[in-house]
Structures are given as C-alpha cells and as structure tokens.
Write a protein that holds these residues in place. Sequence first.
Motif, PDB file in Angstrom:
ATOM      1  N   LEU A   2       0.825  -1.188   0.000  1.00 39.14           N
ATOM      2  CA  LEU A   2       0.000   0.000   0.000  1.00 39.14           C
ATOM      3  C   LEU A   2       0.870   1.253   0.000  1.00 39.14           C
ATOM      4  N   ALA A   3       0.314   2.341  -0.561  1.00 35.66           N
ATOM      5  CA  ALA A   3       1.066   3.591  -0.650  1.00 35.66           C
ATOM      6  C   ALA A   3       1.500   4.078   0.723  1.00 35.66           C
ATOM      7  N   ALA A   4       0.626   3.977   1.718  1.00 37.02           N
ATOM      8  CA  ALA A   4       0.950   4.456   3.060  1.00 37.02           C
ATOM      9  C   ALA A   4       2.138   3.700   3.646  1.00 37.02           C
ATOM     10  N   VAL A  22      15.213   9.462  -6.748  1.00 35.65           N
ATOM     11  CA  VAL A  22      13.960   8.871  -7.221  1.00 35.65           C
ATOM     12  C   VAL A  22      14.223   7.523  -7.875  1.00 35.65           C
ATOM     13  N   ALA A  23      15.277   7.450  -8.684  1.00 36.45           N
ATOM     14  CA  ALA A  23      15.591   6.200  -9.382  1.00 36.45           C
ATOM     15  C   ALA A  23      15.897   5.075  -8.401  1.00 36.45           C
ATOM     16  N   GLN A  30      10.171  -1.256  -6.664  1.00 35.60           N
ATOM     17  CA  GLN A  30       9.628  -1.832  -7.902  1.00 35.60           C
ATOM     18  C   GLN A  30       8.332  -1.137  -8.329  1.00 35.60           C
ATOM     19  N   VAL A  31       8.385   0.191  -8.329  1.00 30.38           N
ATOM     20  CA  VAL A  31       7.273   0.996  -8.841  1.00 30.38           C
ATOM     21  C   VAL A  31       7.857   2.039  -9.780  1.00 30.38           C
ATOM     22  N   THR A  35       5.307   7.242  -9.614  1.00 28.02           N
ATOM     23  CA  THR A  35       4.725   6.877  -8.322  1.00 28.02           C
ATOM     24  C   THR A  35       5.585   7.399  -7.171  1.00 28.02           C
ATOM     25  N   ILE A  36       6.900   7.248  -7.299  1.00 27.66           N
ATOM     26  CA  ILE A  36       7.814   7.722  -6.256  1.00 27.66           C
ATOM     27  C   ILE A  36       7.732   9.236  -6.120  1.00 27.66           C
ATOM     28  N   ARG A  37       7.655   9.945  -7.232  1.00 25.73           N
ATOM     29  CA  ARG A  37       7.550  11.407  -7.163  1.00 25.73           C
ATOM     30  C   ARG A  37       6.269  11.828  -6.437  1.00 25.73           C
ATOM     31  N   ARG A  38       5.178  11.102  -6.694  1.00 18.60           N
ATOM     32  CA  ARG A  38       3.930  11.408  -5.976  1.00 18.60           C
ATOM     33  C   ARG A  38       4.086  11.129  -4.487  1.00 18.60           C
TER      34      ARG A  38
END
Length: 250
Positions: A2-4, A22-23, A30-31, A35-38
């Motif tokens: 989950l995102a949280a 970010v990379a 593994q996203v 998604t990581i920036r968000r």
Amino acid sequence: MLAAERRNQIVKLLNSVGTITVAELSNLFQVTTETIRRDLDALEQRNMVKRIHGGAMALKSKQEIPFDMRSETNVEEKRSIAVKAARFVEPGDTLFLDISSTAMYFAREISHIKDITVVTNSVIIALEFIDKKDVTLISTGGTLRPNSYSLVGPLATGAVKNYRADKFFCSCRGFSLEHGVSDSNELENEVKRAMFQQSSKLYLLMDHSKYGETGLARFAAAEDIDILFTDDGMPAGQLQELRNAGLTVL
C-alpha cells in the motif's frame, strides 16, 4: 504494498541514509518513478521529507548531498548570488574558491576578469577556468572525493597554507548566528578552515534555504563574515536579524 506503507518505509530509509534519488527508490520498491515522485510530494506536504532535485532528503539531515543534486537545486537563486558577488572581484585579486555548487556558478561569472589568480580544491571549478588565458589557476591537489568532486587531505590543506588570498568565496551546508558557518564533511571543512585562515576577507554565498541549518562541523564564526550574499527568498525578519547582529548582507 500500500502507498501508506511504502511512504513510511521511505521516511525510515531517509532518516537512515540522509538522501536518496527517485531512481533508487523506484528500483527498491519496484514501482514507477512517477509513483515515487507522488510519494515524495505527499510526504513533503506533510513536512516529513524535503524534496531536492532528483530525489529527497531527511528533514534537518546533516548528511552530505551529492554535488550533482546540489548543482540543480535553487539554481536561479545561486546564479543571482553569483552575479552580485562577482562585482567584488577586481583585476589582480587572488581568490580561494571552495567546492560548493554556488561557487561553481560564481566561477562562471568571474571567468572573464583579467589578471586574477584562483586557488581551488574543486575539480569542477578548475574546469571552469581551464581555457581562460587571463586567469592563473592553481589546483591544490589531494585525494579525490567523487561525491563532491573535491580534493582533500594533507596535500590539499598543505597546499592552501602556501598561499595568501585577498578574498575567500564559499558556501556552506548551513549558517546560523549561534553556530556559525558549517559543512557536512570534516575533510572538506579542514580545507575551508585553511582557506579562511589564509584569506584577508570571507565572502559567504548562501541561498536562503541554508539559514538556520547546521552541518557536521564549523569552519568560521558569524562575526568572521565580511559580506553575506543571499537571495530575495530570505524573509524580511531573518534579514533584519542578521543585520541587527552586525552582518553586512547583500
């Protein structure tokens, strides 16, 4: 995941390592990078991390930020500071320049000035002058730190002590009236201390984000600064605080 849960793990990781790209986070979880920036944007809005170019850092982290990240952060502010500070360089000056990204922008602004001597322990800044026939460039030598493209160690510090400079232009990890001017790496701080001690004047090039922050080790006190150059992002209250303490701020 989950995102949280992922975001909680990102915060824990940053508190451990200080900075991350970010990379790297994308590969770790593994996203996608989007998604990581968000995730990072959401965490910054909750005041849990600080976004920097290409990644994020822990809040109040004293960890060193790689030069490549620093050089792409607050670019316009650093350029405006460099333009202002360059007006204080005169033909015939001998200058010490540190390994900061702001000093890199400053080097570009003064590269046309004739009959100056530049002493630096920065590989990046040395390259800015490598084809300038009217500038005498002196590299300290020393052990290379790839993270910051700096030359450090006894050879670098010893070389600095062989010279006297009219002016030392540098930046920092953080500055406060109480703790002075500090940076994140002790080996680089030793070179900066030597440059400060061998200079007639200390000019601090500091964008507004560094005020109130502290690094691992101090290389100069607030009262040692001859002129502090900053950008218009500095709040009026903080500017007044600095001037009330007797600092010349441009």
